[in-house]
Design an enzyme around this catalytic site. Structure first.
Site, short mmCIF file in Angstrom:
data_model
loop_
_atom_site.label_atom_id
_atom_site.label_comp_id
_atom_site.label_asym_id
_atom_site.label_seq_id
_atom_site.Cartn_x
_atom_site.Cartn_y
_atom_site.Cartn_z
N LYS A 131 7.48 -40.52 44.94
CA LYS A 131 7.99 -39.32 44.25
C LYS A 131 7.86 -38.07 45.11
O LYS A 131 8.82 -37.34 45.32
CB LYS A 131 7.22 -39.08 42.93
CG LYS A 131 7.44 -40.13 41.88
CD LYS A 131 6.63 -39.83 40.64
CE LYS A 131 5.14 -39.97 40.84
NZ LYS A 131 4.63 -41.34 40.81
N THR A 132 6.63 -37.88 45.62
CA THR A 132 6.37 -36.66 46.39
C THR A 132 7.22 -36.63 47.65
O THR A 132 7.79 -35.59 48.00
CB THR A 132 4.87 -36.58 46.74
OG1 THR A 132 4.14 -36.86 45.55
CG2 THR A 132 4.49 -35.23 47.25
N ASP B 133 2.58 -43.95 44.21
CA ASP B 133 2.84 -44.36 45.61
C ASP B 133 4.24 -44.91 45.86
O ASP B 133 4.51 -45.40 46.94
CB ASP B 133 1.82 -45.41 46.10
CG ASP B 133 0.53 -44.74 46.50
OD1 ASP B 133 0.53 -43.50 46.61
OD2 ASP B 133 -0.47 -45.45 46.68
N1 LIG Z 1 8.28 -46.73 54.71
C1 LIG Z 1 8.42 -45.84 53.74
N2 LIG Z 1 7.33 -45.25 53.23
C2 LIG Z 1 7.51 -44.35 52.25
C3 LIG Z 1 8.79 -44.03 51.75
N3 LIG Z 1 8.64 -43.11 50.76
C4 LIG Z 1 7.31 -42.88 50.65
N4 LIG Z 1 6.64 -43.62 51.55
C5 LIG Z 1 5.18 -43.65 51.75
O1 LIG Z 1 4.56 -44.14 50.59
C6 LIG Z 1 3.34 -43.48 50.34
C7 LIG Z 1 3.34 -42.87 48.96
O2 LIG Z 1 4.33 -41.86 48.88
P1 LIG Z 1 4.20 -40.62 47.91
O3 LIG Z 1 5.43 -39.83 48.07
O4 LIG Z 1 2.91 -39.94 48.09
O5 LIG Z 1 4.21 -41.40 46.54
P2 LIG Z 1 4.09 -40.78 45.10
O6 LIG Z 1 4.88 -41.67 44.22
O7 LIG Z 1 4.41 -39.33 45.11
O8 LIG Z 1 2.60 -41.03 44.84
P3 LIG Z 1 1.64 -40.18 43.86
O9 LIG Z 1 1.89 -38.73 44.12
O10 LIG Z 1 0.29 -40.63 44.31
O11 LIG Z 1 2.02 -40.64 42.49
C8 LIG Z 1 3.20 -42.44 51.45
O12 LIG Z 1 2.38 -42.97 52.45
C9 LIG Z 1 4.62 -42.27 51.95
O13 LIG Z 1 4.66 -41.89 53.30
C10 LIG Z 1 9.93 -44.67 52.32
O14 LIG Z 1 11.08 -44.46 51.97
N5 LIG Z 1 9.67 -45.56 53.29
#
Ligand SMILES: Nc1nc2c(ncn2[C@@H]2O[C@H](COP(=O)(O)OP(=O)(O)OP(=O)(O)O)[C@@H](O)[C@H]2O)c(=O)[nH]1
Length: 629
Positions: free
Chosen positions: A142-143, A139
């Site tokens: 990364k994605t 979270d």
């Molecule tokens: N406000 C804000 N939210 C963000 C940002 N980057 C990601 N998010 C939010 O954080 C949450 C997790 O983002 P992901 O990109 O799914 O995180 P991840 O690390 O890929 O998570 P996994 O795939 O579950 O390991 C989502 O709800 C995104 O919209 C950012 O720069 N700002």
């Protein structure tokens, strides 16, 4: 000034056919050549272990001299003892020879030996795009970061942008410079690749959310990046959020020797927001700067070599593999060996779903035409000689089978029983099914690292595909410990669910590896003879009963002590004797469902699977709490 990265440069117009023929001939020759262990030009060349007697004769000394050497070290040996590689090296030095290990190419160690023996001349090397992996805590974004990078780098004429998830993608910035991003986020996949000898990543981006700071998986990602010995760039994400504290992240990371330049370190930090697309240009510049410093190069003018990133079986198209070319140039219609499989490339596509005819270093493509689905992390090499390709692929398959047979000894059902019987081990048996080979490997890798004393984790099956009746059947043969079927990004159909229910087999569905691990660790902890303390929350007297044609017998209650929750476990006590233990099915006040009935309140309740409630019964509500050891 940055040099132009010339990954798109057309390979020299060498006659491909001639090159392929030469290459096959060379490899054939190497396979047949067996260098003997012994002295060549004053150097002791090691290819295999020797007995003391053979070693002595090779270096022209007497057996006595060798035995004397070991005797001086307190070792009484005889001439038939087979020496280790290390001992042979020691002896060689002792008797005045240099020592060199010669990797001889065999069908079995084909990929390893080729890597060790084939070297390019410096003048043949050309710049290639850096290959980047993003890692960080769940979270932290990364994605989102991968998506934002994809969407901000849409090349003109590629309307719609990157359309295919192919395990990696390449972006081109406004100056025409390219960067390849590995698109299988997570350090499990990264370390699995590495454990298989496939070091594909040049640079790791460590993503840390500014509002959350360093978390457990951030630490793990740091460990993986350090082990891989690749440069790290820290991207402090979510700086747009109200609670963002980038400075805290910088201070926290110092503990891990990740020190920002402004604090006297040499790790580049970029602050931004993946969601708001802030800091992406700076991140890109930083990547390109590191690429320039490290001068990543490869020879594009030779037959291709690379790594399989993902692979699956397509019903219509057969085995489909996403691959990354590391060296050379891959041409459509090349024949490749990929791990244990081989085949002619019939069709090749890029991340834009566009047909491509060639793929040079750092270029990810999807290929069709292999005879069997390869595994993520398998190396591939062009071998335009079908007979050789087949022989080598077969040898690789046999080697893999032998390795599996060995590891099966640990995982076979019989031995699980034996382990449990021997050491009174409790076991968790797992069947793992996932959408891609990459996920399977990543899960297997992560699961094998779970270590909880006293609990054995047995993966009895791990393969690509949905959960089938055969998985449930296999699970039902397990008689010791617990058995779980894990589905990762797959869903079983109704028939399979029903059968599992009948057999009492639990199916768990997930789409985040971390969650699987977390859940299992908890399950495993639960198995370590947990001590539960029972807390009685309250009791109710049944003062009347009502028959209801649909629901069965309803007990009209009055709470005489504490409270009873809808989710409470209950015991039915009649004349001081517990006659039933179970759960509530309904808890109502008048016609309304309620969550809790408090002291002196009245209402009606029914009990799951129990229809014999009688006036005068006491229903006692309780819950269990684990007492931490
Ligand atoms: N406000 C804000 N939210 C963000 C940002 N980057 C990601 N998010 C939010 O954080 C949450 C997790 O983002 P992901 O990109 O799914 O995180 P991840 O690390 O890929 O998570 P996994 O795939 O579950 O390991 C989502 O709800 C995104 O919209 C950012 O720069 N700002």
């Amino acid at each position: 000034m940055a040099k132009n990265i010339k990954t798109n440069k057309k390979p020299e117009q060498v006659n491909k056919k001639e090159m392929s023929k030469q290459h096959a001939k060379q490899i054939k020759q190497q396979l047949n050549e067996r260098v003997a262990t012994g002295i060549i030009d004053g150097v002791f060349v090691y290819t295999e272990t020797l007995s003391i007697a053979d070693f002595a004769s090779q270096i022209g000394k007497s057996v006595g001299e060798i035995l004397k050497y070991f005797f001086a070290q307190g070792l009484m040996l005889n001439q038939n003892v087979v020496l280790s590689e290390e001992q042979m090296a020691q002896l060689a030095f002792e008797f005045g020879f240099d020592f060199r290990k010669e990797e001889t190419l065999t069908k079995e160690n084909f990929f390893e030996a080729l890597d060790a023996t084939e070297e390019d001349k410096p003048e043949d090397l050309e710049h290639r795009a850096p290959i980047v992996t993003i890692m960080g805590h769940v979270d932290h974004g990364k994605t989102t970061l991968l998506d934002s990078i994809k969407n901000t780098n849409v090349v003109d004429g590629e309307a719609g942008g990157i359309t295919q998830a192919i395990g990696a993608y390449q972006v081109t910035n406004k100056d025409g410079k390219k960067i390849t991003f590995i698109d299988t986020p997570g350090h499990e996949a990264f370390s699995e690749m590495r454990s298989r000898g496939a070091n594909v990543t040049d640079i790791v981006i460590l993503i840390v959310a500014a509002d959350d700071g360093v978390m457990p998986q951030t630490e793990e990602a740091i460990d993986h990046a350090k082990l891989a010995n690749v440069p790290i760039i820290v991207f402090i994400n979510k700086c747009d959020k109200p609670g963002a504290d980038p400075e805290r992240v910088k201070t926290e990371l110092m503990k891990y020797e990740i020190v920002a330049e402004e604090y006297g370190g040499d790790i580049p930090f970029v602050q931004g927001s993946a969601k708001q697309k802030l800091g992406l240009d700076q991140l890109e510049e930083t990547i390109l700067l590191i690429a320039e410093m490290h001068d990543y190069k490869a020879n594009p003018n030779k037959l291709a070599k690379g790594v399989v990133l993902e692979a699956h079986l397509d019903k219509a198209k057969g085995p489909v593999a996403s691959i990354l070319v590391k060296e050379g140039t891959l041409d459509i219609r090349d024949m490749i060996i990929a791990g244990t499989t081989y085949g002619n490339i019939k069709h090749m596509e890029d991340e834009y779903n566009k047909k491509v005819l060639k793929a040079g270093p750092s270029k990810p493509v999807v290929i069709y035409g292999l005879n069997v689905v390869p595994s993520a992390g398998d190396k591939f090499i062009v071998m335009n000689d079908e007979k050789m390709a087949r022989t080598i692929a077969q040898a690789q398959a046999e080697k893999k089978l032998a390795a599996e047979r060995n590891s099966n000894q640990v995982f076979s059902l019989d031995s699980i029983k034996k382990h449990i019987d021997d050491g009174e081990l409790k076991a968790i048996n797992l069947i793992v099914k996932a959408d891609t080979q990459g996920s399977v490997e990543a899960l297997k890798g992560s699961l094998s690292k779970i270590d909880i004393t006293g609990v054995k984790l047995n993966i009895i099956r791990a393969s690509v595909g949905t959960i089938t009746l055969s998985d449930v059947t296999l699970a039902s043969t397990v008689t010791d410990g617990i058995v779980l079927i894990y589905g990762f990004n797959v869903r079983p159909d109704a028939a399979v669910r029903k059968k599992a229910e009948e057999e009492g087999i639990e199916i768990r569905l997930h789409n985040i590896i971390y969650k699987v691990i977390e859940e299992l660790e908890d399950a495993a902890k639960g198995m370590l003879d947990p001590v539960f303390k029972e807390i009685i929350t309250g009791s109710a007297e049944i003062r009347a009963t009502f028959k209801h044609s649909d629901i069965g017998t309803i007990g009209g209650f009055h709470i005489v002590d504490g409270s009873i929750e809808r989710k409470s476990k209950v015991r039915v006590v009649r004349n001081g004797i517990v006659i039933y233990t179970g759960e509530l099915a309904t808890l109502k006040h008048l016609k309304d469902d309620i969550k809790e009935a408090k002291i002196n309140s009245e209402g009606g309740l029914t009990i799951k699977n129990f229809n014999d409630i009688k006036e005068g019964d006491v229903v006692e509500g309780y819950k269990e709490e684990e007492v931490k050891k």
